[in-house]
Design an enzyme around this catalytic site. Structure first.
Site, PDB file in Angstrom:
ATOM      1  N   ASP A 195       0.908  -1.146   0.000  1.00 38.43           N
ATOM      2  CA  ASP A 195       0.000   0.000   0.000  1.00 38.43           C
ATOM      3  C   ASP A 195       0.943   1.190   0.000  1.00 38.43           C
ATOM      4  O   ASP A 195       1.529   1.519   1.040  1.00 38.43           O
ATOM      5  CB  ASP A 195      -0.886   0.004   1.242  1.00 38.43           C
ATOM      6  CG  ASP A 195      -1.927   1.101   1.133  1.00 38.43           C
ATOM      7  OD1 ASP A 195      -1.533   2.251   0.816  1.00 38.43           O
ATOM      8  OD2 ASP A 195      -3.115   0.835   1.342  1.00 38.43           O
ATOM      9  N   HIS A 196       1.112   1.817  -1.158  1.00 37.12           N
ATOM     10  CA  HIS A 196       2.227   2.763  -1.242  1.00 37.12           C
ATOM     11  C   HIS A 196       2.033   3.994  -0.349  1.00 37.12           C
ATOM     12  O   HIS A 196       2.992   4.692  -0.044  1.00 37.12           O
ATOM     13  CB  HIS A 196       2.543   3.138  -2.704  1.00 37.12           C
ATOM     14  CG  HIS A 196       1.616   4.144  -3.305  1.00 37.12           C
ATOM     15  ND1 HIS A 196       0.412   3.801  -3.834  1.00 37.12           N
ATOM     16  CD2 HIS A 196       1.723   5.482  -3.470  1.00 37.12           C
ATOM     17  CE1 HIS A 196      -0.189   4.885  -4.298  1.00 37.12           C
ATOM     18  NE2 HIS A 196       0.581   5.929  -4.091  1.00 37.12           N
ATOM     19  N   HIS A 259      -5.599   2.906   0.767  1.00 39.17           N
ATOM     20  CA  HIS A 259      -4.815   4.050   1.241  1.00 39.17           C
ATOM     21  C   HIS A 259      -5.495   4.825   2.376  1.00 39.17           C
ATOM     22  O   HIS A 259      -4.888   5.128   3.393  1.00 39.17           O
ATOM     23  CB  HIS A 259      -4.552   5.034   0.096  1.00 39.17           C
ATOM     24  CG  HIS A 259      -4.001   4.385  -1.143  1.00 39.17           C
ATOM     25  ND1 HIS A 259      -3.127   3.337  -1.091  1.00 39.17           N
ATOM     26  CD2 HIS A 259      -4.172   4.649  -2.461  1.00 39.17           C
ATOM     27  CE1 HIS A 259      -2.793   2.981  -2.324  1.00 39.17           C
ATOM     28  NE2 HIS A 259      -3.424   3.766  -3.168  1.00 39.17           N
TER      29      HIS A 259
END
Ligand code: BG6
Length: 510
Positions: A195-196, A259
């Site tokens: 999950d950047h 996110h």
């Protein structure tokens, strides 16, 4: 003073180890735009362990040279620290291209041979990082073939890990299925679900802000906080052919499931017992489990607003309506905007709404979390007029990464008048350098074996349970809540303002 033994442990564990990174779907956008520029920048910082090699695994026919030249082109445009020919030449020597269909077992056997050769050249280091960056419909094939060719098994005294890109499923059953295939192939401790947003410096700073400072945590609860807002605004529509994917996904699945719920968990979680991956993730998943779920469409309608953009203008440019975008169904019922009133049913947050909104084609790109404190008791200064009375702590995730605190101050002069002022911290000015890209940190962590900034199986599945209830009300109920509209370039639909107005609150102006 005694120190926590876990912390020393973690610091020493945080060094990335030499390995071969195999990227599946290596001709795609993610590899060009994010993964290779991230690896190049890690190398530019001198942090790439010697002996790291990159193998691009994809279906198109091309030579190593052509593959490297394409990556170089992308790196010139996108590298955070610019592109230096000599550095690139050194770095790119370690990049190879391996052509194969994802379904062709032979391709995995030949990959195994290639990796063995590398191991021999590396003095027997057999560490492997498999990165699933292909279209998600190939994830099963890739994982099962890695197992069949025994590439999932750690060779020698090395390790074998997998990084799985998003989207991680499209609902709970598909996520559970993918999780079962992943867990069949790799140990959970060797699984890194990306999950950047967790790799963004400012997201990492939430825990430091809360637990390394003494002044915030005592106030961080329903006695002192009125509400929290999380906004993710984007000023782009369906560029680069994204409409096809997006129209099947929508804002809720594309960004809230992952996110934004991750950001919410970091803001709302209890302090972890230690900084180990599971210590942190245990606390985040408790928050997700405490989210109030809605069982019928009327409840969804009163807590969630969905909307699509109509034609408008963004940055002075005419912007088409969502339904007119390339690869979007002209009768689409997919939301490009969503706003939610989320309630967390636990002791700390009972009665404190978390308002979360995400939209495409808004006036600017900005992600921020704002914590709105309750007003002081209505004595002394309450009779004085003031534009905004509440203290607000703003965590700017991007851009202009930083934190600011709004408070009231006396306006200089003989009269007793007051006005809100801001105490502001900017990463750039305080630390004199730009933050690394999220993918840099996440790749380093995966090479180091630290899964703290990656989602665990139960986090992903619990988040899907919350999202699925809403999707169900939207798409499978007899009375789906309406689809609101907002002109491209505006701050979203009136209905999202009404959502807060019903509670006597307003969205923060960004
Ligand atoms: C991706 C979403 O995960 O995140 C995109 O699929 C979105 O729709 C992107 O634009 C936003 O990432 P960032 O880092 O640019 O905020």
């Amino acid at each position: 003073m005694e120190t926590n033994p876990f912390r020393e442990d973690l610091v020493s564990r945080l060094s990335p180890q030499p390995c071969t990174i195999v990227i599946f779907g290596a001709t795609g956008d993610l590899t060009h735009r994010k993964l290779v520029p991230a690896l190049y920048n890690i190398a530019a910082d001198g942090d790439l362990p010697p002996g790291v090699r990159v193998v691009g695994f994809a279906r198109r026919d091309k030579s190593d040279e052509v593959f490297r030249a394409e990556l170089e082109n992308a790196n010139r445009k996108l590298s955070r620290q610019g592109h230096h020919d000599e550095l690139w030449a050194n770095f790119s020597r370690s990049i190879r291209y391996h052509r194969s269909e994802f379904q062709d077992l032979e391709g995995y056997h030949s990959l195994a041979k290639l990796l063995k050769d590398f191991d021999a050249q590396n003095g027997g280091t057999c560490n492997r990082l498999f990165y699933l960056a292909s279209a998600p419909e190939f994830f099963d094939d890739i994982l099962l073939h890695l197992k069949e060719s025994a590439l999932n098994e750690a060779a020698g005294d090395g390790w074998s890990r997998v990084v799985v890109e998003k989207p991680f499923g499209t609902d709970l059953p598909t996520a559970q299925h993918l999780n079962s295939v992943v867990n069949l192939t790799f140990e959970e401790s060797d699984t890194y679900r990306i999950d950047h947003y967790l790799g963004k410096e400012t997201a990492q700073n939430i825990m430091v802000l809360r637990f390394a400072n003494a002044i915030f945590e005592p106030l961080w609860n329903n006695r002192h906080i009125d509400h929290v807002q999380i906004t993710c605004a984007e000023n782009l529509g369906m560029t680069g052919g994204r409409g096809g994917y997006y129209d099947k996904s929508g804002a809720l699945r594309d960004m809230v499931q992952n996110h934004l719920l991750q950001l919410l968990s970091l803001v709302a979680m209890e302090q972890p017992t230690d900084l180990s991956a599971d210590g942190v993730r245990d606390e985040k998943v408790k928050v997700l489990r405490s989210l109030r779920r809605w069982s019928d469409p009327a409840e969804v309608a009163s807590n969630v607003v969905r909307a699509q953009y109509t034609a408008g203008a963004v940055d002075g440019q005419r912007a088409a309506a969502y339904r007119e975008e390339d690869r979007v169904n002209p009768e689409s019922m997919t939301e490009s905007y969503v706003a939610l009133r989320i309630l967390i049913d636990n002791w700390r947050w009972s009665g404190v709404p978390f308002y979360v909104r995400m939209g495409k084609q808004l006036p600017k790109k900005a992600t921020e979390i704002s914590v709105h404190f309750k007003e002081p008791p209505p004595v002394l200064f309450n009779v004085m007029p003031v534009t905004a009375r509440k203290n607000v702590l703003v965590i700017r995730i991007q851009p202009e990464e930083g934190i600011s605190l709004r408070m009231l101050s006396k306006i200089p002069g003989p009269a007793l008048r007051m006005e809100p002022v801001k105490m502001d911290f900017h990463y750039k000015t305080s630390f004199g350098k730009a933050s690394p890209e999220a993918y840099e940190r996440l790749l380093l962590d995966a090479m180091a074996g630290d899964a703290t900034l990656f989602a665990r199986r139960d986090e992903v599945e619990t988040a899907w349970k919350f999202i699925d209830d809403i999707e169900h009300a939207w798409h499978q109920s007899d009375e789906p809540p309406p689809m609101a509209e907002y002109p491209a370039g505006s701050w979203g639909p009136k209905e999202a303002d009404d959502l807060l107005q019903q509670d006597n609150r307003v969205w923060r102006r960004i």
